[in-house]
Design an enzyme around this catalytic site. Sequence first.
Site, PDB file in Angstrom:
ATOM      1  N   ASP A   8      29.173  69.142  28.352  1.00 15.35           N
ATOM      2  CA  ASP A   8      30.126  70.120  27.807  1.00 15.35           C
ATOM      3  C   ASP A   8      31.428  70.286  28.591  1.00 15.35           C
ATOM      4  OD1 ASP A   8      27.973  70.436  26.136  1.00 15.35           O
ATOM      5  OD2 ASP A   8      27.570  72.512  26.665  1.00 15.35           O
ATOM      6  N   LYS A 106      26.058  69.143  20.091  1.00 16.35           N
ATOM      7  CA  LYS A 106      24.944  70.085  20.092  1.00 16.35           C
ATOM      8  C   LYS A 106      25.440  71.474  19.718  1.00 16.35           C
ATOM      9  CE  LYS A 106      25.231  71.119  25.072  1.00 16.35           C
ATOM     10  NZ  LYS A 106      25.266  72.592  24.979  1.00 16.35           N
ATOM     11  N   CYS A 139      24.037  75.694  30.026  1.00  9.45           N
ATOM     12  CA  CYS A 139      23.731  74.414  29.378  1.00  9.45           C
ATOM     13  C   CYS A 139      23.254  73.345  30.359  1.00  9.45           C
ATOM     14  CB  CYS A 139      24.929  73.931  28.582  1.00  9.45           C
ATOM     15  SG  CYS A 139      25.301  75.001  27.171  1.00  9.45           S
TER      16      CYS A 139
END
Length: 197
Positions: A8, A106, A139
């Site tokens: 990310d 995601k 995450c």
Amino acid sequence: MKALIVVDMQNGFCHPDGSLPRLGMALSGAQEAVARTATAVQHARRTGMPVIFTRHVYRPGYPDQGPWLGGRTPDLSSVDGLLAGSWDGDVVDELGCGPTDLVVDKVRLDAFQWTSLEPLLRGLGVSELVACGVVTNFCVETTVRSAVMRDFEVTLLHDCCAAQTPRLHEIGIEIMRDCGFAEVVAVADFAATAVAA
């Protein structure tokens, strides 16, 4: 075989003009983490190690965000944050993610949940992950735990991660290290390895 997974590191999280910084949720040390991650990506490519980027992105209208995540970033839609196909949702330029790179999108903290990440890793013959990214205690930590439960060995590049505060970053690192979810090293140690193994 090892693969580098970059979690990310998108404009929305890491760029000063990204949606999360604009909403007052900037990550401490994000720019430094991005710069160190660029070193990790370059080393992985140079040694033939696959590099996989994850992106946390939503469809227009945020029908796939869910109540828990929506409750943590209730104003995200007001700035069109983390939309799939947007600048905000893209990987930061410094990492050189191009059209031929491996990218997994995601909608939850866990990069394995409802994605093609595991079959991709199995297809590549990967049994060990080198992980980094943001957010350390969300995450990154969730993905590392999930990888371990799928029998992947994990090495975490602690200085290639960032969280909202230095302490939250440290807590995430401590948990992953002290609970044995990952071997924790600095990017300098990773970049000193000669070949992908």
